[in-house]
Design a protein around this motif. Sequence first.
Motif, mmCIF file in Angstrom:
data_model
loop_
_atom_site.group_PDB
_atom_site.id
_atom_site.type_symbol
_atom_site.label_atom_id
_atom_site.label_comp_id
_atom_site.label_asym_id
_atom_site.label_seq_id
_atom_site.Cartn_x
_atom_site.Cartn_y
_atom_site.Cartn_z
ATOM 1 N N GLN A 71 57.497 18.543 -53.423
ATOM 2 C CA GLN A 71 57.254 19.018 -52.275
ATOM 3 C C GLN A 71 57.379 18.084 -50.961
ATOM 4 O O GLN A 71 58.028 18.589 -50.070
ATOM 5 C CB GLN A 71 55.849 19.829 -52.064
ATOM 6 C CG GLN A 71 55.750 20.996 -51.205
ATOM 7 C CD GLN A 71 54.535 21.792 -51.340
ATOM 8 O OE1 GLN A 71 53.558 21.382 -51.393
ATOM 9 N NE2 GLN A 71 54.978 22.932 -51.411
ATOM 10 N N LEU B 46 61.191 17.523 -50.482
ATOM 11 C CA LEU B 46 61.795 18.754 -49.859
ATOM 12 C C LEU B 46 61.315 18.819 -48.453
ATOM 13 O O LEU B 46 62.244 19.035 -47.530
ATOM 14 C CB LEU B 46 61.280 20.180 -50.609
ATOM 15 C CG LEU B 46 61.292 21.343 -49.953
ATOM 16 C CD1 LEU B 46 62.882 21.475 -49.967
ATOM 17 C CD2 LEU B 46 60.866 22.528 -50.590
ATOM 18 N N GLU B 47 60.209 18.558 -48.127
ATOM 19 C CA GLU B 47 59.664 18.552 -46.558
ATOM 20 C C GLU B 47 60.392 17.670 -45.793
ATOM 21 O O GLU B 47 60.868 17.818 -44.860
ATOM 22 C CB GLU B 47 58.171 18.206 -46.645
ATOM 23 C CG GLU B 47 57.236 19.452 -46.829
ATOM 24 C CD GLU B 47 55.692 19.171 -46.801
ATOM 25 O OE1 GLU B 47 55.357 19.673 -47.371
ATOM 26 O OE2 GLU B 47 55.351 18.077 -46.082
ATOM 27 N N TYR C 45 64.058 18.727 -45.391
ATOM 28 C CA TYR C 45 64.276 20.026 -44.483
ATOM 29 C C TYR C 45 63.950 19.385 -43.003
ATOM 30 O O TYR C 45 64.854 20.097 -42.093
ATOM 31 C CB TYR C 45 63.156 21.211 -44.726
ATOM 32 C CG TYR C 45 63.147 22.194 -43.935
ATOM 33 C CD1 TYR C 45 62.256 22.424 -42.852
ATOM 34 C CD2 TYR C 45 64.363 22.925 -43.663
ATOM 35 C CE1 TYR C 45 62.071 23.172 -42.002
ATOM 36 C CE2 TYR C 45 64.201 23.944 -42.768
ATOM 37 C CZ TYR C 45 63.341 23.926 -41.865
ATOM 38 O OH TYR C 45 63.043 25.224 -41.039
ATOM 39 N N ILE D 106 65.485 25.592 -63.653
ATOM 40 C CA ILE D 106 66.910 26.200 -62.943
ATOM 41 C C ILE D 106 67.749 25.236 -63.353
ATOM 42 O O ILE D 106 67.845 23.901 -63.503
ATOM 43 C CB ILE D 106 66.406 25.971 -61.680
ATOM 44 C CG1 ILE D 106 65.247 26.885 -61.339
ATOM 45 C CG2 ILE D 106 67.228 26.103 -60.691
ATOM 46 C CD1 ILE D 106 64.692 26.930 -59.891
ATOM 47 N N LEU E 127 73.151 24.886 -60.917
ATOM 48 C CA LEU E 127 73.222 25.256 -59.541
ATOM 49 C C LEU E 127 74.557 25.045 -58.803
ATOM 50 O O LEU E 127 75.101 24.102 -58.932
ATOM 51 C CB LEU E 127 71.992 24.119 -58.834
ATOM 52 C CG LEU E 127 71.120 24.450 -57.684
ATOM 53 C CD1 LEU E 127 70.579 25.700 -57.702
ATOM 54 C CD2 LEU E 127 70.455 23.275 -57.431
ATOM 55 N N TYR F 142 71.836 20.242 -45.682
ATOM 56 C CA TYR F 142 71.215 21.747 -46.156
ATOM 57 C C TYR F 142 71.645 21.944 -47.612
ATOM 58 O O TYR F 142 70.681 22.475 -48.432
ATOM 59 C CB TYR F 142 71.744 22.931 -45.306
ATOM 60 C CG TYR F 142 70.780 23.365 -44.218
ATOM 61 C CD1 TYR F 142 70.871 22.719 -42.988
ATOM 62 C CD2 TYR F 142 69.564 24.141 -44.391
ATOM 63 C CE1 TYR F 142 70.088 23.096 -41.838
ATOM 64 C CE2 TYR F 142 68.802 24.256 -43.365
ATOM 65 C CZ TYR F 142 68.975 23.818 -42.112
ATOM 66 O OH TYR F 142 68.025 24.131 -41.313
ATOM 67 N N GLU F 143 72.702 21.285 -48.260
ATOM 68 C CA GLU F 143 72.875 21.224 -49.379
ATOM 69 C C GLU F 143 71.816 20.696 -50.354
ATOM 70 O O GLU F 143 71.262 20.957 -51.257
ATOM 71 C CB GLU F 143 74.354 20.696 -49.670
ATOM 72 C CG GLU F 143 75.422 21.800 -49.542
ATOM 73 C CD GLU F 143 76.742 21.107 -49.676
ATOM 74 O OE1 GLU F 143 76.882 19.874 -49.829
ATOM 75 O OE2 GLU F 143 77.603 21.828 -49.505
ATOM 76 N N VAL G 179 68.558 20.142 -49.151
ATOM 77 C CA VAL G 179 67.556 20.834 -49.069
ATOM 78 C C VAL G 179 67.523 21.901 -50.227
ATOM 79 O O VAL G 179 66.394 21.938 -50.742
ATOM 80 C CB VAL G 179 67.464 21.500 -47.709
ATOM 81 C CG1 VAL G 179 66.220 22.676 -47.705
ATOM 82 C CG2 VAL G 179 67.262 20.660 -46.546
ATOM 83 N N LEU G 180 68.693 22.553 -50.358
ATOM 84 C CA LEU G 180 68.648 23.482 -51.553
ATOM 85 C C LEU G 180 68.345 22.935 -52.729
ATOM 86 O O LEU G 180 67.814 23.521 -53.726
ATOM 87 C CB LEU G 180 70.251 24.201 -51.314
ATOM 88 C CG LEU G 180 70.021 25.737 -51.782
ATOM 89 C CD1 LEU G 180 69.170 26.675 -50.639
ATOM 90 C CD2 LEU G 180 71.288 26.383 -51.684
ATOM 91 N N VAL H 221 64.934 22.192 -53.036
ATOM 92 C CA VAL H 221 64.225 23.621 -53.074
ATOM 93 C C VAL H 221 64.015 23.840 -54.595
ATOM 94 O O VAL H 221 62.929 24.478 -55.204
ATOM 95 C CB VAL H 221 64.922 24.888 -52.185
ATOM 96 C CG1 VAL H 221 64.301 26.240 -52.932
ATOM 97 C CG2 VAL H 221 64.447 24.698 -50.854
ATOM 98 N N ALA H 222 65.308 23.714 -55.261
ATOM 99 C CA ALA H 222 65.376 24.265 -56.531
ATOM 100 C C ALA H 222 64.263 23.597 -57.486
ATOM 101 O O ALA H 222 63.480 24.077 -58.272
ATOM 102 C CB ALA H 222 66.717 24.176 -57.222
ATOM 103 N N ALA I 43 61.542 21.888 -56.366
ATOM 104 C CA ALA I 43 60.409 22.062 -56.233
ATOM 105 C C ALA I 43 59.837 23.567 -56.755
ATOM 106 O O ALA I 43 58.746 23.601 -57.267
ATOM 107 C CB ALA I 43 60.192 22.220 -54.443
ATOM 108 N N VAL I 44 60.897 24.470 -56.626
ATOM 109 C CA VAL I 44 60.557 25.781 -57.350
ATOM 110 C C VAL I 44 60.121 25.537 -58.913
ATOM 111 O O VAL I 44 59.043 26.107 -59.492
ATOM 112 C CB VAL I 44 61.557 26.746 -57.105
ATOM 113 C CG1 VAL I 44 61.564 27.949 -58.154
ATOM 114 C CG2 VAL I 44 61.495 27.363 -55.714
ATOM 115 N N GLU J 279 56.405 24.073 -59.126
ATOM 116 C CA GLU J 279 55.477 24.714 -58.837
ATOM 117 C C GLU J 279 55.408 25.878 -59.825
ATOM 118 O O GLU J 279 54.127 26.032 -60.386
ATOM 119 C CB GLU J 279 55.878 25.284 -57.370
ATOM 120 C CG GLU J 279 55.012 24.596 -56.372
ATOM 121 C CD GLU J 279 55.121 25.204 -54.980
ATOM 122 O OE1 GLU J 279 55.443 24.596 -54.160
ATOM 123 O OE2 GLU J 279 54.755 26.379 -54.802
#
Lengths: 210, 100
Positions: A50, A53-54, A57, A104, A107, A134-135, A137-138, A141-142, A144-145, A148
Motif C-alpha cells: 500500500q 502504491l501511494e 500514485y 493476480i 497482467l 500510471y502503468e 500504478v496499475l 494496484v494489482a 496491493a489488491v 489485501e
Amino acid sequence: MPQIKPTRSELIKLQRKIKLSKTGYNILKKKRDGLVMNLFGMVKDAKEAQETLEESYEVANRYLGMTIAFEGEINVASCALIKKGTPQFQLESKNIMGVQVPKISELSFKKGINDRGYSILSTSSKIDETVEEYEKVLEYVAKAVEAESTLKKVLNEIEVTKRRVNALESKIIPKLESQKKFIDFRLEELERENKFRLKMIKDKKSKKSS
Amino acid sequence: MEFGVIGDEQFVMGFKLLGIKKSKQIANNQEFEDYLIDMFKDKDVGIIIIQPEYYKNLSSKTKLKVDTSLKPTVIVLGEKLSDILRDKIKHVIGVDLWGN
C-alpha cells in the motif's frame, strides 16, 4: 443430566467421539497458530504494497498535472479516448494452509510507444511519461489488491478456526466427558446392585441349604 | 478480468490513458455510490479503483461491502488501510499489527 442411555455400547461410542474431538481440537489449534504466524508476514506485505502504491500514485498524479498544464486538457482527454487495448488480468487462486487466496496473474497492459494508439508526432513525451507512471500504478494496484485480499481471507479463516477451537474446548469436549462420567457412574452403580443381588441370592441359598 | 475506475475527471483521466474502458466520471457523492453499486454487478470487473474523498461519504452499508468484497476487490487509492480491516486484525489476534 442429558438424556443418554447408560449402556456399554453408548460408552464405547462416546469414547470414540471424545478421542475424535480431542484430535480435531489439536489439529485446529495447530492450524490457528500456523495461520497467525503467516499473518504477520501478510500484514507486512500488505502495508508495504500500500505504501508503494501511494508513493507511485502521487508521482503519477504529479506527472498528469504537469502534462495537462503543458498539453491542455482536451489533448490529453483525446489521447485517452484513442488509447488501444484494455488492461486485463487473470484471477487465480493459491493455497495457504488450506485457505484459497487470490493470485493476480497475466497482467497485460504495458504497450510500446507506437502501440498506444495516439500519434507520437502530435503529442509530447510528457504523455508517454505519464502513461508509464500510471502503468506502474496499475502494477502496484494489482500487488496491493492481492496482498489485501489474502489478508482478508486469512483473517476470516483465523476467526472461524478460533471459534471452532473455543467451541470444542469449552462446550463439546466437556459435554462429552460429563456424559461419559455419567455413564461410568451408572454402570458402576448397576454393577454394585448386581453384586449385592447376587450376594443376597447366595445368602438365601446357603440359609436354605443349612 | 478488467479494472474499473470511479472518480472525478482528473482521477479517471490518468487511468483512461492506459486504456481502461470501464471508468466513470462523477460529479457528486450520490452518483459515485450509484455507479459503484452498478460496477459491483459487472462480472467482468475484478478490481475497482476509487477516490478516498468519495469513499468517506459512502453509506455504511456500501462501505461495509467495499471493505469486505473480494470479487470485485475495491482499492481506495491514496487512503491508508481501512479502519475496518485494521480493527479486524486487532480483534482477531489482539494486537494492532498495522500500527507497528
